[in-house]
Write a protein that holds these residues in place. Structure first.
Motif, PDB file in Angstrom:
ATOM      1  N   ILE A  31     -89.566  -5.298 -13.923  1.00 15.37           N
ATOM      2  CA  ILE A  31     -89.530  -4.095 -14.748  1.00 15.37           C
ATOM      3  C   ILE A  31     -90.421  -3.043 -14.102  1.00 15.37           C
ATOM      4  O   ILE A  31     -91.559  -3.332 -13.723  1.00 15.37           O
ATOM      5  N   GLU A  32     -89.918  -1.838 -13.982  1.00 10.53           N
ATOM      6  CA  GLU A  32     -90.729  -0.744 -13.434  1.00 10.53           C
ATOM      7  C   GLU A  32     -91.908  -0.457 -14.368  1.00 10.53           C
ATOM      8  O   GLU A  32     -91.750  -0.508 -15.596  1.00 10.53           O
ATOM      9  N   PRO A  33     -93.087  -0.159 -13.810  1.00 13.06           N
ATOM     10  CA  PRO A  33     -94.262   0.095 -14.649  1.00 13.06           C
ATOM     11  C   PRO A  33     -94.029   1.181 -15.703  1.00 13.06           C
ATOM     12  O   PRO A  33     -94.460   1.040 -16.848  1.00 13.06           O
ATOM     13  N   TYR A  34     -93.322   2.247 -15.313  1.00 15.59           N
ATOM     14  CA  TYR A  34     -93.096   3.350 -16.252  1.00 15.59           C
ATOM     15  C   TYR A  34     -92.296   2.883 -17.458  1.00 15.59           C
ATOM     16  O   TYR A  34     -92.655   3.160 -18.613  1.00 15.59           O
ATOM     17  N   TRP A  35     -91.213   2.151 -17.220  1.00 12.90           N
ATOM     18  CA  TRP A  35     -90.357   1.718 -18.324  1.00 12.90           C
ATOM     19  C   TRP A  35     -91.005   0.607 -19.132  1.00 12.90           C
ATOM     20  O   TRP A  35     -90.751   0.485 -20.349  1.00 12.90           O
ATOM     21  N   ALA A  36     -91.843  -0.190 -18.501  1.00 16.69           N
ATOM     22  CA  ALA A  36     -92.605  -1.190 -19.254  1.00 16.69           C
ATOM     23  C   ALA A  36     -93.558  -0.503 -20.223  1.00 16.69           C
ATOM     24  O   ALA A  36     -93.708  -0.918 -21.378  1.00 16.69           O
ATOM     25  N   ALA A  37     -94.189   0.575 -19.754  1.00 20.28           N
ATOM     26  CA  ALA A  37     -95.106   1.324 -20.603  1.00 20.28           C
ATOM     27  C   ALA A  37     -94.358   2.004 -21.743  1.00 20.28           C
ATOM     28  O   ALA A  37     -94.809   1.988 -22.900  1.00 20.28           O
ATOM     29  N   VAL A  38     -93.209   2.610 -21.445  1.00 23.00           N
ATOM     30  CA  VAL A  38     -92.404   3.255 -22.489  1.00 23.00           C
ATOM     31  C   VAL A  38     -91.991   2.243 -23.549  1.00 23.00           C
ATOM     32  O   VAL A  38     -92.085   2.506 -24.760  1.00 23.00           O
ATOM     33  N   ALA A  39     -91.570   1.069 -23.114  1.00 23.69           N
ATOM     34  CA  ALA A  39     -91.146   0.027 -24.055  1.00 23.69           C
ATOM     35  C   ALA A  39     -92.302  -0.410 -24.937  1.00 23.69           C
ATOM     36  O   ALA A  39     -92.159  -0.535 -26.168  1.00 23.69           O
ATOM     37  N   ALA A  40     -93.462  -0.651 -24.338  1.00 23.96           N
ATOM     38  CA  ALA A  40     -94.621  -1.108 -25.105  1.00 23.96           C
ATOM     39  C   ALA A  40     -95.069  -0.057 -26.118  1.00 23.96           C
ATOM     40  O   ALA A  40     -95.317  -0.374 -27.294  1.00 23.96           O
ATOM     41  N   PHE A  41     -95.156   1.200 -25.690  1.00 25.75           N
ATOM     42  CA  PHE A  41     -95.609   2.259 -26.598  1.00 25.75           C
ATOM     43  C   PHE A  41     -94.584   2.534 -27.686  1.00 25.75           C
ATOM     44  O   PHE A  41     -94.936   2.850 -28.822  1.00 25.75           O
ATOM     45  N   THR A  42     -93.306   2.427 -27.340  1.00 21.51           N
ATOM     46  CA  THR A  42     -92.254   2.640 -28.336  1.00 21.51           C
ATOM     47  C   THR A  42     -92.319   1.584 -29.435  1.00 21.51           C
ATOM     48  O   THR A  42     -92.304   1.904 -30.631  1.00 21.51           O
ATOM     49  N   LEU A  43     -92.393   0.335 -29.030  1.00 18.09           N
ATOM     50  CA  LEU A  43     -92.427  -0.766 -30.001  1.00 18.09           C
ATOM     51  C   LEU A  43     -93.695  -0.714 -30.847  1.00 18.09           C
ATOM     52  O   LEU A  43     -93.656  -0.979 -32.059  1.00 18.09           O
ATOM     53  N   ASN A  44     -94.812  -0.380 -30.214  1.00 19.51           N
ATOM     54  CA  ASN A  44     -96.082  -0.340 -30.935  1.00 19.51           C
ATOM     55  C   ASN A  44     -96.172   0.844 -31.889  1.00 19.51           C
ATOM     56  O   ASN A  44     -96.513   0.687 -33.065  1.00 19.51           O
ATOM     57  N   SER A  45     -95.867   2.039 -31.378  1.00 20.11           N
ATOM     58  CA  SER A  45     -95.966   3.230 -32.230  1.00 20.11           C
ATOM     59  C   SER A  45     -94.940   3.188 -33.347  1.00 20.11           C
ATOM     60  O   SER A  45     -95.190   3.677 -34.458  1.00 20.11           O
ATOM     61  N   GLY A  46     -93.767   2.582 -33.078  1.00 23.98           N
ATOM     62  CA  GLY A  46     -92.761   2.455 -34.123  1.00 23.98           C
ATOM     63  C   GLY A  46     -93.282   1.678 -35.309  1.00 23.98           C
ATOM     64  O   GLY A  46     -93.008   2.016 -36.467  1.00 23.98           O
ATOM     65  N   ALA A  47     -94.062   0.621 -35.041  1.00 23.49           N
ATOM     66  CA  ALA A  47     -94.622  -0.191 -36.119  1.00 23.49           C
ATOM     67  C   ALA A  47     -95.601   0.623 -36.969  1.00 23.49           C
ATOM     68  O   ALA A  47     -95.571   0.566 -38.203  1.00 23.49           O
ATOM     69  N   TYR A  48     -96.468   1.387 -36.323  1.00 22.11           N
ATOM     70  CA  TYR A  48     -97.456   2.173 -37.065  1.00 22.11           C
ATOM     71  C   TYR A  48     -96.806   3.337 -37.816  1.00 22.11           C
ATOM     72  O   TYR A  48     -97.102   3.577 -38.997  1.00 22.11           O
ATOM     73  N   ILE A  49     -95.948   4.064 -37.124  1.00 18.19           N
ATOM     74  CA  ILE A  49     -95.346   5.245 -37.742  1.00 18.19           C
ATOM     75  C   ILE A  49     -94.407   4.858 -38.876  1.00 18.19           C
ATOM     76  O   ILE A  49     -94.246   5.607 -39.841  1.00 18.19           O
ATOM     77  N   SER A  50     -93.796   3.679 -38.797  1.00 19.18           N
ATOM     78  CA  SER A  50     -92.884   3.249 -39.862  1.00 19.18           C
ATOM     79  C   SER A  50     -93.615   3.142 -41.196  1.00 19.18           C
ATOM     80  O   SER A  50     -93.049   3.443 -42.250  1.00 19.18           O
TER      81      SER A  50
END
Length: 218
Positions: free
Chosen positions: A85-104
């Protein structure tokens, strides 16, 4: 004690070069995370109990474990199953999944804060549930939770600095590299801190501007 900021003057363009990566990472993660958060919030208020439990379990996992751990699992762990996995897309995936939990949770609270009478009135008029949420409930909820959303995006901006652990060349990573090359870390790291501070102040001003306009439109 020898502090000399002129020593990093030649490295400032290199550090600023990471700003584009930081901004793209934050913007894309915020967009995906916000979209995912809406889905999670709707699952949490659904009348179907298994969907409630699934969304709550998901949120508990991502709120109950460190973000850096989630990032490392995605970048170093998942390749065992799906390949590199490219570092950029790994970071996007991690931040998306994490922020989605908080913002939900923020969105869920905003939805529940809207007067139930409006939903009941829409149902009485035969307005479909999806249209009721899209045109009546969600717009009001977003207006109420705007300050909390801005805070979440500010947190995301600051937490984006942890991508340095997977070698992504953002502002923090580049400032650290400059420090390693010069054997002087204080100046480049302080400069990186200034960049993040300015980004946070800009987000804060944008949030206040939007909030002011929303109040004027009432």
């Amino acid at each position: 004690m020898n502090i000399d900021f002129s020593a990093i003057s030649g490295s400032i363009p290199f550090i600023l070069g990471g700003l584009g990566i930081t901004l793209k990472l934050v913007a894309l993660s915020a967009l995906f995370g916000f979209t995912w958060a809406i889905v999670l919030a709707l699952l949490k208020i659904s009348r179907i109990k298994p969907l409630n439990w699934l969304a709550d379990f998901y949120t508990s996992i991502f709120r109950g474990t460190p973000l850096v751990l989630q990032l490392l699992i995605i970048y170093f762990g998942l390749p065992q199953f799906i390949g590199t996995i490219e570092p950029y897309w790994a970071a996007v995936a991690a931040f998306t999944l994490n922020s989605g939990a908080y913002i939900s949770e923020v969105i869920r609270a905003g939805i529940l804060a809207v007067d139930k009478g409006q939903r009941e009135a829409a149902m009485a008029l035969g307005v479909p549930y999806n249209q009721t949420m899209k045109d009546i409930i969600l717009p009001q909820a977003f207006k109420n939770i705007l300050p909390a959303l801005v805070n979440e995006f500010i947190t995301l901006t600051k937490e984006s600095a942890i991508v340095t652990v997977i070698g992504l060349g953002d502002v923090m990573r580049r400032s650290y590299q400059v420090g390693a090359d010069m054997y002087k870390y204080f100046e480049p790291l302080l400069f990186a801190g200034l960049i993040y501070y300015i980004l946070v102040m800009i987000l804060t001003m944008i949030g206040k501007l939007i909030e002011r306009r929303l109040r004027q439109s009432d």
